[in-house]
Every structure is written in structure tokens, then in C-alpha cells.
Write an enzyme that holds these catalytic residues in place. Structure first.
Site, PDB file in Angstrom:
ATOM      1  CB  SER A   1       1.313  -3.505   5.301  1.00  0.00           C
ATOM      2  OG  SER A   1       0.183  -3.154   6.046  1.00  0.00           O
TER       3      SER A   1
ATOM      4  CG  HIS B   1      -0.241   0.100   2.531  1.00  0.00           C
ATOM      5  ND1 HIS B   1       0.357   1.244   2.994  1.00  0.00           N
ATOM      6  CD2 HIS B   1      -0.027  -0.835   3.488  1.00  0.00           C
ATOM      7  CE1 HIS B   1       0.891   1.022   4.182  1.00  0.00           C
ATOM      8  NE2 HIS B   1       0.685  -0.229   4.503  1.00  0.00           N
TER       9      HIS B   1
ATOM     10  CG  ASP C   1      -0.910 -20.800  11.824  1.00  0.00           C
ATOM     11  OD1 ASP C   1      -0.675 -20.995  13.030  1.00  0.00           O
ATOM     12  OD2 ASP C   1      -0.291 -21.371  10.910  1.00  0.00           O
TER      13      ASP C   1
END
Length: 440
Positions: free
Chosen positions: A386, A244, A371
Site C-alpha cells: 500500500s 489509506h 508484470d
């Protein structure tokens, strides 16, 4: 009159038939049949067009692809058929009813395989802006009144000061030095607003209380933070990270890149995410003299630049194939990320939804952390994660980008194809010809 009534009823019956036909699986499958098919060289794709018909299929260039192993084949559309790739290139598949009437045409592009090394390493990001960012105004006391000289000169929040008196500006210290040395003389200031340059005159004001000249602007020339490396291309020596854009914390606007570096980072602790409160990785920069790569672009899909050698501490030291956007499927996948120190680990996720994108867009899929180890450590997706690469069926398919504030176990991912495009990889490989950027 009776004839008119009869035609009216026949019209109603015909409309009803067309509505019924449009709702049948055969019609829906026919209309949803793709117009374009992209395949990586060496792959094949099974297609289905369930219709009560026999057609003749032919490939315009049999050097590029084949239909059921042949350049021309008779197909019973009750059964699926297979497009097989041969060599890189572009061709056309046509289905003809009675061997003459074309009912479907499919453009077929056979593309070269692209392979990169998946990342997952925690990185420190130091980004220098192209010019000095204006992030706010402040008032300067001038006798009985207070003004902001910068605001009076129509310099706005979000502008970039790139020149003062024709001298290029790269950092905040340069601005301070010029203002101090000109003793309140009017300054010719060049700013970038959007994609255009503008010139204005700014006259500093002497602040009697502080004994110095002020311009009434809050300015910034850099940003720093922690993220995750997504991929490294050892052939082209480029990388992609974050997934991003880096935006200024005050203005919320993307930072124009004037330079920057990525360096080693080590995760020291995790603030777990909770509903309404995103968590974060707490990390430190170290070995700052050891630069991993440069920052040349800051786009909606991450940061990109040059990296001369393969980064260490990763799970992969060899390349893996990347997936085209249309290859990504809902179902199990894995992410690579760091939750302690520099150790990259693999964690299970579920791809809940895939957005079928024909053009670049940031939110390509919705993912959910499944998980138990990662949920225990982080609560789900946290800031600093990210850019964590997403893999499915042995291919790199995307990167983690955002967390859902009200559900930290879930968030968005971006498709790897768009990141590779912004890194310049697709242009070199020839994959970008069928895709166009949605931003400039």
C-alpha cells in the site's frame, strides 16, 4: 373531437422525436461536454462537440488561455478545437450560435505544474495516538461478582482517554501510574468520542487475586507496521505514504494522531497472495535512530508529515509532474515497490477502470498486475505494498491501496491529487479551490 385526436398524435410524434434525439451521438456529446476544464500551465486540450453548426468562440481573458491560438475564433463544430494555456489563472470560454446566442459555457482554470519525487521505498511506521485508545472491556473480580469499572462509567470501545484528574494522558504507563497511586479513589476521566469531549467518573476496583486496582479497560497508545512511501515534495519538505488510513486492529476506527515517525524498513520475505488469502511483505525495522519523517496526519488517503531531506534508495532523484484526476486514463501504467531488501523496482500494471471523481474518494481506479516478475514473487498485490506509487506517461497519478481478496492480481488505487491535498501541497499551489473535502 378530430382536432383533439390530431393534437394527441402530434404530441406522440414530438415525444418520439425527443427520445430519438436524446439517443443520438450529437445530443449525448452535447450534454456530456464539460462545464469546467482544468489544465496545467503549458498544456493544451483538444475538445470535440460534433454538431452541424458554425459558432463563434471567445475567451473572456486572453491572458490566461486561447482557442486555436486566438482569443476569438470562428469554429466549425464538425471538427475538434484546441484550448491552449498561457498563464496561470481562471477564465471563461463561450460558444455562441450566430455570434450571439450562447449555447455552451466552459470555465477554464490554468494551474501551476506540481512536481514531486516518486517513492516506492519500504518504510516502517510508528504511530502514537492522541490519548489512549480504549479497545475493549474486561471484568474485575470483586468478591462474588465481577464488573468492568470502565464500562460502568460509560467509557466505550473507540473512546480516547485524554485526561485523568485534569492530567494530560499520552501513554498507557501514565494511566497505570495514576490508578496505582490513587488507591481506588474516584477518577475524573475526560474522553474524546467522535469529535466531542465527555467527562465521566471512574472508580477503580481492587482485584484481591492480583492485589492491585483495575479499571476494567483494555487500552493501547500506539500502532506499528510496514508500508510504502508514495512521494516526497522537496520544495515543501512533506511526504505522503500508504494511500489509506491506519485503523486500530481491534476497533477498526482510524487512529487519532498524537505523533509518530517513519523509519527505514527492509523486506525479508514475501508471503504470496492467493484467492481468499491476501499475501504480505515480511519486513524488519532498522536504523530506528535514523528518522525519515514525522507523522502529522492520518487520513483516508494515507499518512502525511514533514521530511527534511529526500529519501535514498529510490529510483528517482529528480521530480516528475503529477497528474490531475481527469488526466488518468485506462491502459498501461507502472508501479514502484520493493519485494526484496530495500531495492525499489518498476513493474507493469494495467489500469482497468478509472472512477471519474469530482470530490475526494479513496477508490479512484481498479488496477491489475501484469508484470510476470511481480506475479511470480508476490502473486499480485500484497499487504505492505500500500502506497506504492503509480506512474503513467511520465506522470505520478496515484498509489496502490487495497487488494481484491478473491483476486490478488487486482485491487484499488487512489488518485494522487487527493493525497497531495491531504499533504497540504494543493493548498499552497492553489489547486484546491475547485475541490472540497468529503470528510472532516
Amino acid at each position: 373531437m378530430r382536432e383533439k385526436q390530431k393534437r394527441k398524435w402530434w404530441g406522440i410524434v414530438l415525444v418520439g422525436f425527443l427520445i430519438w434525439a436524446s439517443m443520438t451521438p450529437t445530443f449525448q456529446q452535447f450534454t456530456s461536454f464539460p462545464r469546467e476544464l482544468r489544465l496545467i500551465s503549458g498544456d493544451q486540450e483538444q475538445l470535440r462537440l460534433t454538431m452541424p453548426a458554425t459558432v463563434m468562440a471567445d475567451i473572456a481573458d486572453p491572458h490566461v488561455a486561447a482557442i486555436n491560438g486566438k482569443s476569438r475564433a470562428q469554429l466549425d463544430l464538425h471538427h475538434p478545437f484546441t484550448v491552449m494555456t498561457k498563464h496561470r489563472g481562471q477564465t471563461r470560454l463561450t460558444l455562441r450560435l450566430f455570434g450571439r446566442i450562447p449555447i455552451k459555457t466552459l470555465q477554464v482554470r490554468v494551474l501551476p505544474e506540481i512536481r514531486v519525487i516518486p517513492g516506492g521505498q519500504s518504510i516502517g511506521v510508528k504511530l502514537q495516538s492522541a490519548g489512549v485508545m480504549v479497545v475493549g472491556h474486561h471484568l474485575v473480580s470483586q468478591g462474588d461478582e465481577a464488573i468492568s469499572p470502565g464500562e460502568k462509567a460509560d467509557i466505550r470501545v473507540g473512546d480516547y482517554i485524554v485526561r485523568i484528574n485534569d492530567q494530560p494522558i499520552q501513554n498507557v504507563n501514565q494511566v497505570s501510574t495514576i490508578v496505582r497511586k490513587t488507591f481506588g479513589q474516584p477518577l475524573k476521566v475526560t474522553v474524546v468520542r467522535g469529535d466531542r469531549e465527555r467527562e465521566t467518573t471512574l472508580t477503580p476496583v481492587f482485584n484481591k487475586r492480583e492485589g492491585i486496582y483495575r479499571i476494567g479497560l483494555y487500552i493501547r497508545d500506539s500502532a506499528a507496521g510496514v508500508g510504502t512511501l508514495t512521494f516526497y515534495d522537496p520544495v515543501r519538505k512533506v511526504y505522503g505514504a500508504l494511500g489509506h488510513v491506519i485503523s486500530d486492529m481491534d476497533t477498526g476506527q482510524p487512529i487519532r494522531v498524537g505523533g509518530g515517525t517513519i523509519i527505514h524498513s527492509s523486506v525479508t520475505s514475501i508471503q504470496k497472495g492467493e484467492s481468499g488469502e491476501p499475501g504480505e511483505k515480511r519486513a524488519i525495522f532498522f536504523q530506528e535512530h535514523h528518522v525519515l519523517g514525522s507523522i502529522r496526519r492520518n487520513t483516508p488517503f494515507g499518512i502525511f508529515g514533514k521530511m527534511e531531506r529526500s529519501p535514498d534508495k529510490g529510483l528517482y532523484n529528480r521530480t516528475v509532474p503529477v497528474a490531475l484526476a481527469e488526466e488518468v486514463k485506462e491502459g498501461p501504467a507502472q508501479i514502484l515497490t520493493v519485494v526484496e531488501g530495500q531495492k525499489v523496482e518498476r513493474y507493469n500494471i494495467e489500469i482497468v477502470h478509472v472512477v471519474h471523481q469530482k470530490y475526494p474518494a479513496t477508490k479512484g481506479m481498479i488496477i491489475k498486475i501484469t508484470d510476470p516478475r511481480l506475479l511470480k514473487s508476490t502473486g499480485g498485490i500484497v499487504q505492505g505494498m500500500s502506497g506504492s506509487p503509480i506512474l503513467q506517461n511520465g506522470k505520478l497519478i496515484g498509489a496502490v491501496t487495497h487488494v481484491f481478496v478473491n483476486d490478488p492480481t487486482s485491487g484499488y488505487g487512489t488518485l494522487i491529487e487527493w493525497m497531495l491535498q491531504d499533504a497540504g501541497v494543493l493548498q499552497v499551489a492553489g489547486l484546491q479551490e475547485t475541490r472540497s473535502l468529503f470528510y472532516h
